[in-house]
Design a protein around this motif. Structure first.
Motif, PDB file in Angstrom:
ATOM      1  N   HIS A   1       5.270   6.729   8.009  1.00 49.30           N
ATOM      2  CA  HIS A   1       6.276   6.373   9.240  1.00 49.30           C
ATOM      3  C   HIS A   1       6.167   5.095   9.692  1.00 49.30           C
ATOM      4  N   THR A   2       7.414   4.634   9.997  1.00 50.17           N
ATOM      5  CA  THR A   2       7.676   3.468  10.281  1.00 50.17           C
ATOM      6  C   THR A   2       8.649   3.497  11.545  1.00 50.17           C
ATOM      7  N   GLY A   3       8.428   2.800  12.567  1.00 48.61           N
ATOM      8  CA  GLY A   3       9.374   2.657  13.550  1.00 48.61           C
ATOM      9  C   GLY A   3       8.817   2.714  14.911  1.00 48.61           C
TER      10      GLY A   3
ATOM     11  N   LYS B   1      13.089  23.592   3.575  1.00 44.99           N
ATOM     12  CA  LYS B   1      13.804  23.754   2.546  1.00 44.99           C
ATOM     13  C   LYS B   1      13.252  22.951   1.198  1.00 44.99           C
ATOM     14  N   PHE B   2      12.355  21.921   1.485  1.00 46.93           N
ATOM     15  CA  PHE B   2      11.991  20.992   0.616  1.00 46.93           C
ATOM     16  C   PHE B   2      10.262  21.364  -0.054  1.00 46.93           C
ATOM     17  N   VAL B   3      10.298  22.761  -0.709  1.00 41.90           N
ATOM     18  CA  VAL B   3       9.079  23.200  -0.831  1.00 41.90           C
ATOM     19  C   VAL B   3       8.266  22.376  -1.715  1.00 41.90           C
ATOM     20  N   ASN B   4       8.937  21.507  -2.645  1.00 40.77           N
ATOM     21  CA  ASN B   4       8.038  20.899  -3.710  1.00 40.77           C
ATOM     22  C   ASN B   4       7.823  19.473  -3.426  1.00 40.77           C
ATOM     23  N   LEU B   5       8.070  19.085  -1.922  1.00 39.18           N
ATOM     24  CA  LEU B   5       8.111  17.473  -1.469  1.00 39.18           C
ATOM     25  C   LEU B   5       6.788  17.067  -1.708  1.00 39.18           C
ATOM     26  N   ARG B   6       6.578  15.852  -2.336  1.00 35.35           N
ATOM     27  CA  ARG B   6       5.417  15.349  -2.457  1.00 35.35           C
ATOM     28  C   ARG B   6       5.326  14.056  -1.711  1.00 35.35           C
ATOM     29  N   VAL B   7       6.367  13.305  -1.405  1.00 40.21           N
ATOM     30  CA  VAL B   7       6.426  11.865  -0.781  1.00 40.21           C
ATOM     31  C   VAL B   7       7.490  12.422   0.301  1.00 40.21           C
ATOM     32  N   LEU B   8       7.099  11.804   1.782  1.00 46.97           N
ATOM     33  CA  LEU B   8       7.998  11.813   2.792  1.00 46.97           C
ATOM     34  C   LEU B   8       7.759  10.604   3.357  1.00 46.97           C
ATOM     35  N   GLU B   9       8.881   9.862   3.571  1.00 48.38           N
ATOM     36  CA  GLU B   9       8.655   8.611   4.190  1.00 48.38           C
ATOM     37  C   GLU B   9      10.017   8.465   5.399  1.00 48.38           C
ATOM     38  N   ILE B  10       9.410   8.364   6.857  1.00 47.11           N
ATOM     39  CA  ILE B  10      10.327   8.376   7.524  1.00 47.11           C
ATOM     40  C   ILE B  10      10.516   7.191   8.418  1.00 47.11           C
TER      41      ILE B  10
ATOM     42  N   GLU C   1       0.925  -1.366   0.034  1.00 46.42           N
ATOM     43  CA  GLU C   1      -0.098  -0.015  -0.067  1.00 46.42           C
ATOM     44  C   GLU C   1       0.805   1.286  -0.099  1.00 46.42           C
ATOM     45  N   SER C   2       1.895   1.210   0.836  1.00 46.66           N
ATOM     46  CA  SER C   2       2.812   2.310   0.703  1.00 46.66           C
ATOM     47  C   SER C   2       3.675   2.739  -0.633  1.00 46.66           C
ATOM     48  N   LEU C   3       3.996   1.798  -1.199  1.00 45.82           N
ATOM     49  CA  LEU C   3       4.624   1.868  -2.468  1.00 45.82           C
ATOM     50  C   LEU C   3       3.810   2.096  -3.508  1.00 45.82           C
TER      51      LEU C   3
ATOM     52  N   VAL D   1      13.156   9.965   1.740  1.00 49.04           N
ATOM     53  CA  VAL D   1      13.139   8.917   2.401  1.00 49.04           C
ATOM     54  C   VAL D   1      14.186   9.079   3.560  1.00 49.04           C
ATOM     55  N   VAL D   2      13.799   9.086   4.809  1.00 47.02           N
ATOM     56  CA  VAL D   2      15.034   9.449   5.873  1.00 47.02           C
ATOM     57  C   VAL D   2      14.818   8.220   6.772  1.00 47.02           C
ATOM     58  N   TYR D   3      15.972   7.617   7.044  1.00 40.55           N
ATOM     59  CA  TYR D   3      16.199   6.234   7.634  1.00 40.55           C
ATOM     60  C   TYR D   3      17.229   6.611   9.065  1.00 40.55           C
ATOM     61  N   GLY D   4      16.568   6.573  10.136  1.00 39.92           N
ATOM     62  CA  GLY D   4      17.394   6.987  11.111  1.00 39.92           C
ATOM     63  C   GLY D   4      16.560   7.463  12.401  1.00 39.92           C
TER      64      GLY D   4
END
Length: 172
Positions: A170-172, A133-142, A16-18, A119-122
């Motif tokens: 969001h995962t974690g 700074k990410f003004v055109n960001l459409r997808v954010l996965e943390i 579903e996420s992908l 995608v940010v991992y940590g």
């Protein structure tokens, strides 16, 4: 398939996420079409079914395929992957649209307004990734790992300021 190179090796990818990420990014116009492409990748064994805590619809990219995808994605400037390796990391930030950061504190200082997927991992840090700074960001996965805590108010405020965001995972 190159989109799977944005996830850490061995990371369980949820169907579903992908599918929602592909739709939010604009690769397909409808989720049903994206689901058809996803099923095609599974039928060709590009994505392998994985059972994680009895959760269905979770898949994994074979480690050998993952390495190939990372190389191909970098070669085609599809995604830039950055792990914390000090200030010597190389960037082609003016050319990329997708960014994978291995830690919250290794964000480039360049113009990030063209990045569409992140995608940010940590572990999340208050002074880490400057989401404003990410003004055109459409997808954010943390993906929070190593016993990291949940979001703090500063990070939530930054996420709320992303006006073009279509998918937040969001995962974690």
């Amino acid at each position: 398939l190159l989109y799977c190179s944005m996830f850490p090796p061995g990371y369980p990818v949820r169907r579903e996420s992908l599918v929602r990420m592909w739709t939010a990014e604009g690769f397909v116009s409808q989720e049903e079409v994206a689901e058809g492409f996803f099923d095609l990748l599974v039928s060709r064994n590009m994505l392998e079914p994985l059972i994680v805590y009895d959760e269905k619809n979770t898949y994994n990219v074979h480690p050998l395929m993952q390495r190939f995808l990372v190389c191909k994605a970098k070669e085609d400037n599809f995604v830039a992957c950055r792990q914390y390796d000090g200030p010597n990391g190389s960037w082609h930030a003016k050319q990329i649209r997708r960014l994978f950061l291995h830690f919250f504190d290794c964000c480039p200082d360049e113009d990030l307004s063209h990045i569409r997927s992140l995608v940010v991992y940590g572990k999340p840090k208050m002074d880490g990734v400057p989401l404003d700074k990410f003004v055109n960001l459409r997808v954010l996965e943390i993906i929070i790992c190593d016993g990291g805590q949940s979001f703090d108010n500063h990070l939530v405020d930054d996420i709320c300021g992303l006006m073009r965001l279509k998918y937040l995972g969001h995962t974690g």
